[in-house]
Design an enzyme around this catalytic site. Structure first.
Site, mmCIF file in Angstrom:
data_model
loop_
_atom_site.group_PDB
_atom_site.id
_atom_site.type_symbol
_atom_site.label_atom_id
_atom_site.label_comp_id
_atom_site.label_asym_id
_atom_site.label_seq_id
_atom_site.Cartn_x
_atom_site.Cartn_y
_atom_site.Cartn_z
ATOM 1 N N CYS A 10 0.769 -1.249 0.000
ATOM 2 C CA CYS A 10 0.000 0.000 0.000
ATOM 3 C C CYS A 10 0.803 1.304 0.000
ATOM 4 O O CYS A 10 1.951 1.349 0.416
ATOM 5 C CB CYS A 10 -0.969 0.100 1.145
ATOM 6 S SG CYS A 10 -1.975 -1.379 1.319
ATOM 7 N N GLY A 38 0.983 -0.006 -5.015
ATOM 8 C CA GLY A 38 -0.206 -0.852 -4.975
ATOM 9 C C GLY A 38 -1.054 -0.658 -6.209
ATOM 10 O O GLY A 38 -1.315 0.478 -6.606
ATOM 11 N N ASN A 113 -0.843 1.977 5.554
ATOM 12 C CA ASN A 113 0.228 1.249 4.881
ATOM 13 C C ASN A 113 1.026 0.521 5.955
ATOM 14 O O ASN A 113 1.535 1.154 6.873
ATOM 15 C CB ASN A 113 1.142 2.230 4.123
ATOM 16 C CG ASN A 113 2.398 1.558 3.565
ATOM 17 O OD1 ASN A 113 3.434 2.198 3.450
ATOM 18 N ND2 ASN A 113 2.319 0.297 3.219
ATOM 19 N N GLY A 114 1.113 -0.791 5.838
ATOM 20 C CA GLY A 114 1.862 -1.562 6.823
ATOM 21 C C GLY A 114 1.151 -2.846 7.154
ATOM 22 O O GLY A 114 0.344 -3.348 6.364
ATOM 23 N N TYR A 257 14.230 -1.621 -3.281
ATOM 24 C CA TYR A 257 13.303 -1.978 -4.349
ATOM 25 C C TYR A 257 12.010 -1.169 -4.410
ATOM 26 O O TYR A 257 11.633 -0.688 -5.461
ATOM 27 C CB TYR A 257 12.978 -3.475 -4.234
ATOM 28 C CG TYR A 257 11.897 -3.953 -5.171
ATOM 29 C CD1 TYR A 257 12.100 -3.998 -6.548
ATOM 30 C CD2 TYR A 257 10.660 -4.362 -4.686
ATOM 31 C CE1 TYR A 257 11.094 -4.438 -7.406
ATOM 32 C CE2 TYR A 257 9.658 -4.812 -5.541
ATOM 33 C CZ TYR A 257 9.879 -4.844 -6.894
ATOM 34 O OH TYR A 257 8.894 -5.280 -7.728
#
Ligand code: SF4
Length: 470
Positions: A10, A38, A113-114, A257
């Site tokens: 996310c 995402g 997010n997480g 990345y």
């Protein structure tokens, strides 16, 4: 096996405006800039100061979403948005975010997010007291906790801060309520979150600062681990009661990345971290070769770093077909296995009759690497030496990244030489774990999470707790 890379789960984005205006164009631009985080679903919530309205859709940000969102979302004082990658339930709109809660005449919306490490325990507690869940996400659990804390709290900021005392793991949150936009980051700071300001006085919150730039906002700073920042008509208020005095545990794989190369996380440009990874690889795993090429797009920066350090010329080894996205559905398994060939084409002019160093950011199952090596050989490469700008994946991630199950990781149960043989490479080397802290600071003292490589989890995790509710 199909092509596989670890996936971020996310990206979040939010805007606060002192005036009631249309925030949609900025929301669209910000979310476009974070699309790499995402692609399974997209959602936006806006608040007109009274009620929160939300629009969500499966798939990526696109013209259709822009049209439908524009039809249903009005002018607003604040907005939050979310892009989701899902490990499970990807085609279920119920799992899309933001999650909007209406309770006791109030409403708020939250995007996350997480990944929480105590989701199961928290959710079980709610379910046993009769709470109903619409989705399988931990964001909905966060929504329940904030709702409960809001009852006795003076405002939404206090409710979020109290909620942070009950949730554990990795979270970068944006919360929308009335005329307030709240941004919060877990005390370890696993996932990035920053904020900035536009010239006309709007505040913008984003997972990465490339999204601030996309809407013309100037970055103010990162939101600190454990910090809660509230944007409202009262100004900007900082709540640091949950701030961690220890080092941050920012995910090192964000730098290797996930994040966009043009983002800066903390004090470190992502591009620079990737250059350093390539340079460390060149120092620790040199090889006699004629050209260095990178796997588009994520291996390119490290390839430049390897080339700079080794003085072996850099070349463009592959051309990427930009028009094949995630929506391309190959008709059968054998076709799916050839996806790499459809997406990338080797450039014989660069590699024919050359000893090639091929740089990629990671190897998960090895399928992609095997195809890349064979494509280079078919294009005439005399030798192919693979260098990976991260250490081998050995452990699962509990903090918001889908790394694949341990028994699917090629490095589990195989030596480096065995993996090289499986790839068909003349040699193979990974970045050594000891270099990871030095990717993001010259002294190596910035602090980061590298648990999927070394198994040292910065917070307690329960093996198997990664499983989601289905
Ligand atoms: Fe990032 Fe790996 Fe830590 Fe997960 S375990 S947060 S992917 S470094």
């Amino acid at each position: 096996m199909t092509d596989y890379k670890p996936h971020e789960e996310c990206g979040v984005f939010g805007i606060y405006s002192p005036e009631k205006v249309s925030l949609l164009t900025s929301m669209f631009y910000g979310l476009y800039a974070l699309q790499h985080r995402g692609q399974e679903s997209v959602g936006i919530s806006v608040s007109d100061g009274d009620k929160v309205l939300t629009h969500k859709a499966l798939g990526m940000m696109n013209e259709h979403f822009r049209e439908t969102a524009s039809e249903v979302l009005p002018d607003a004082y604040a907005a939050i948005g979310h892009l989701r990658y899902s490990t499970t339930g990807g085609d279920d709109l119920a799992n899309a975010q933001p999650v909007t809660v209406r309770h006791l005449g109030r409403s708020f919306s939250v995007a996350h997010n997480g990944n929480l490490t105590n989701t199961q325990e928290l959710r079980r507690g709610f379910e046993l007291t009769g709470s109903v869940f619409q989705s399988t996400t931990d964001t909905e659990v966060i929504g329940h906790i904030i709702t409960g804390e809001r009852i006795g709290a003076e405002n939404i900021t206090e409710a979020v801060s109290h909620a942070m005392g009950r949730i554990q793991g990795a979270y970068s949150l944006v919360v929308l309520s009335g005329r307030e936009l709240v941004a919060a980051r877990d005390p370890n700071g696993f996932r990035p979150l920053c904020y900035g300001k536009t010239e006309d006085g709007k505040y913008v919150v984003a997972s990465e600062d490339c999204a601030l730039a996309a809407v013309g906002a100037k970055k103010v700073r990162e939101i600190d681990p454990g910090e809660v920042v509230t944007f409202s008509p009262e100004g900007v208020v900082f709540n640091r009661t949950r701030c961690n005095r220890n080092k941050s545990s920012i995910c090192i794989f964000e730098y290797i990345y996930f994040a966009r190369s043009d983002s800066v996380i903390g004090d470190c440009p992502v591009h620079k971290a990737r250059l350093r990874a390539g340079a460390f690889l060149a120092k620790s795993s040199p090889v006699e070769a004629d050209v260095v090429v990178g796997v588009p797009d994520s291996g390119l920066d490290a390839a430049v770093g390897y080339s700079n350090e080794s003085k072996i010329p850099y070349g463009i080894g592959f051309i990427k077909n930009k028009y094949i996205g995630r929506t391309f559905i190959a008709p059968d398994q054998s076709e799916r296995e050839n996806m790499v060939r459809i997406k990338l084409n080797p450039l014989a002019a660069t590699v024919k009759d050359k000893r090639v160093v091929l740089i990629d950011d990671s190897i998960v199952r090895g399928t992609t690497g095997k195809r890349m090596v064979s494509m280079l050989r078919e294009a005439g490469a005399k030798e192919v030496h693979v260098r990976i700008s991260s250490p081998p994946f050995m452990h699962p991630c509990y903090f918001g990244v889908d790394i694949d199950s341990e028994n699917s990781l090629i490095a589990n149960g195989h030596t480096v030489q065995e993996i090289a043989d499986m790839l068909g490479a003349d040699s193979l080397a990974f970045l050594e774990i000891k270099y990871l802290p030095y990717l993001i600071s010259e002294k190596g003292d910035a602090g980061c999470c590298s648990a999927c490589f070394d198994g040292k989890y910065p917070v307690k995790v329960t093996p198997g707790s990664k499983t989601r509710f289905e």
